[in-house]
Write a protein that holds these residues in place. Structure first.
Motif, PDB file in Angstrom:
ATOM      1  N   TYR A 177      51.274  19.296   7.447  1.00 33.44           N
ATOM      2  CA  TYR A 177      51.570  18.697   6.186  1.00 33.44           C
ATOM      3  C   TYR A 177      52.606  19.546   5.288  1.00 33.44           C
ATOM      4  N   TYR A 178      53.184  18.613   4.600  1.00 29.10           N
ATOM      5  CA  TYR A 178      54.403  19.422   3.551  1.00 29.10           C
ATOM      6  C   TYR A 178      54.465  18.584   2.267  1.00 29.10           C
ATOM      7  N   ASN A 179      54.603  19.296   1.109  1.00 24.78           N
ATOM      8  CA  ASN A 179      54.551  18.570  -0.108  1.00 24.78           C
ATOM      9  C   ASN A 179      56.045  18.385  -0.303  1.00 24.78           C
ATOM     10  N   PHE A 180      56.546  17.083  -0.835  1.00 27.76           N
ATOM     11  CA  PHE A 180      58.128  17.217  -0.876  1.00 27.76           C
ATOM     12  C   PHE A 180      58.457  17.500  -2.387  1.00 27.76           C
ATOM     13  N   ASP A 181      57.805  17.814  -3.091  1.00 27.19           N
ATOM     14  CA  ASP A 181      58.116  18.214  -4.536  1.00 27.19           C
ATOM     15  C   ASP A 181      57.219  19.335  -5.095  1.00 27.19           C
ATOM     16  N   GLU A 182      57.438  19.951  -6.181  1.00 25.67           N
ATOM     17  CA  GLU A 182      56.575  20.953  -6.873  1.00 25.67           C
ATOM     18  C   GLU A 182      57.059  21.384  -8.320  1.00 25.67           C
ATOM     19  N   ILE A 183      55.989  21.221  -9.191  1.00 25.87           N
ATOM     20  CA  ILE A 183      56.186  21.534 -10.552  1.00 25.87           C
ATOM     21  C   ILE A 183      55.474  22.772 -10.801  1.00 25.87           C
ATOM     22  N   PRO A 184      56.097  23.828 -10.995  1.00 27.27           N
ATOM     23  CA  PRO A 184      55.147  25.045 -11.162  1.00 27.27           C
ATOM     24  C   PRO A 184      54.766  24.893 -12.512  1.00 27.27           C
ATOM     25  N   HIS A 187      51.797  23.283   4.612  1.00 27.64           N
ATOM     26  CA  HIS A 187      53.533  23.967   4.473  1.00 27.64           C
ATOM     27  C   HIS A 187      53.948  23.723   3.282  1.00 27.64           C
ATOM     28  N   PRO A 188      53.378  24.601   1.888  1.00 30.31           N
ATOM     29  CA  PRO A 188      53.955  24.235   0.908  1.00 30.31           C
ATOM     30  C   PRO A 188      55.404  24.455   0.463  1.00 30.31           C
ATOM     31  N   LEU A 189      55.959  23.682  -0.298  1.00 31.48           N
ATOM     32  CA  LEU A 189      57.317  23.769  -0.776  1.00 31.48           C
ATOM     33  C   LEU A 189      57.102  24.275  -2.273  1.00 31.48           C
ATOM     34  N   ASP A 190      57.799  25.187  -2.714  1.00 34.62           N
ATOM     35  CA  ASP A 190      57.963  25.949  -3.937  1.00 34.62           C
ATOM     36  C   ASP A 190      59.172  26.478  -4.449  1.00 34.62           C
ATOM     37  N   GLU A 191      59.201  27.172  -5.276  1.00 30.58           N
ATOM     38  CA  GLU A 191      60.427  27.681  -5.950  1.00 30.58           C
ATOM     39  C   GLU A 191      60.770  28.987  -4.967  1.00 30.58           C
ATOM     40  N   THR A 192      59.822  29.520  -4.250  1.00 31.88           N
ATOM     41  CA  THR A 192      60.266  30.790  -3.626  1.00 31.88           C
ATOM     42  C   THR A 192      60.962  30.490  -2.298  1.00 31.88           C
ATOM     43  N   ASN A 193      60.772  29.098  -1.900  1.00 32.98           N
ATOM     44  CA  ASN A 193      61.217  28.815  -0.387  1.00 32.98           C
ATOM     45  C   ASN A 193      62.053  27.508  -0.369  1.00 32.98           C
ATOM     46  N   LEU A 232      66.018  23.559   6.520  1.00 31.67           N
ATOM     47  CA  LEU A 232      65.846  24.172   7.887  1.00 31.67           C
ATOM     48  C   LEU A 232      64.521  24.413   8.557  1.00 31.67           C
ATOM     49  N   ARG A 233      63.602  24.774   7.738  1.00 33.51           N
ATOM     50  CA  ARG A 233      62.115  25.011   8.349  1.00 33.51           C
ATOM     51  C   ARG A 233      61.703  23.595   8.805  1.00 33.51           C
ATOM     52  N   ILE A 234      62.056  22.470   8.194  1.00 33.64           N
ATOM     53  CA  ILE A 234      61.618  21.311   8.705  1.00 33.64           C
ATOM     54  C   ILE A 234      62.248  21.013   9.882  1.00 33.64           C
TER      55      ILE A 234
END
Length: 239
Positions: A62-69, A99-105, A111-113
């Motif tokens: 599972y992947y999230n497709f956006d993130e609001i920190p 597999h979280p998406l965030d501001e660090t990655n 490429l990861r996907i």
């Protein structure tokens, strides 16, 4: 483009859950990008019962497709916190499959996907302005991959960010990250679902009108494997 119209919210949620389950049962690694928010609440209720303690579904990632920190809180941002509450925790999903998406990655997300085999399916909602993920009118273009949207975010987006952190100005961030339109379109299958009369106008505009950056979701209509799941109210302007 395949359009599925069900009688009500519960029935459309069951259909959406079934579509995801159909992907999960494959005998290979399956990569899904899934949405938080209010529309998928019932779908996740069904899925929790369907997938909890099913070790034969450990092939699903599972992947999230956006993130609001959060501006001050540490740990996961708004999207992952919501997904944890809605689905990952009650369904007892193994953290190794998340597999979280965030501001660090975000710079390496695409490429990861790709290295993981690509997204088999991405599940989207749609906003009244035609946005999906963090792709609002004026924030991204059709050529954007996974992006950092900073202090130049639109006023509408600033209001959304405030609402996402519960109206707390102290926690409203000045940026977010999102899979861009080009990233989303690389998914092998796109499923978009919507409920309620308030979504009827944008459904017609996005999928039966011109493809334009002013309505970000209009790009999805040219994807070769798009399924739209609606209840009768959301479909009322296209029936």
């Amino acid at each position: 483009m395949k359009i599925i119209v069900e009688e009500n919210y519960a029935q459309m949620s069951r259909v959406a859950a079934n579509l995801l389950l159909g992907k999960m049962y494959q005998n290979k690694r399956v990569n899904l990008a899934i949405t938080a928010g209010s529309t998928p609440v019932k779908m996740y209720e069904y899925l929790i019962e369907d997938v909890k303690n099913k070790t034969y579904l450990d092939n699903v990632h599972y992947y999230n497709f956006d993130e609001i920190p959060y501006k001050k809180k540490s740990g996961y941002g708004v999207t992952m916190n919501n997904l944890n509450k809605l689905f990952f925790e009650p369904a007892a999903i193994n953290p190794d499959q998340i597999h979280p998406l965030d501001e660090t990655n975000y710079k390496t997300q695409d490429l990861r996907i790709e290295q993981d085999g690509g997204l088999d399916l991405i599940l989207l909602g749609i906003g009244a302005d035609g946005h999906y993920c963090g792709n609002l009118p004026g924030t991204t273009t059709f050529e954007d991959l996974t992006s950092y949207v900073g202090e130049d975010a639109t006023e509408d987006m600033q209001e959304i960010l405030l609402s996402e952190v519960g109206g707390d100005e102290n926690e409203r961030p000045n940026f977010y990250v999102t899979m861009g339109p080009k990233s989303v379109m690389q998914a092998k299958e796109i499923v978009l679902f919507a409920t309620g009369k308030k979504k009827a106008k944008i459904i017609k505009q996005a999928f039966f009108g011109p493809v334009t950056n002013n309505v970000p979701a209009s790009l999805l209509q040219v994807h070769p494997n798009l399924t739209i799941i609606l209840d009768k109210e959301a479909a009322s302007e296209i029936l």
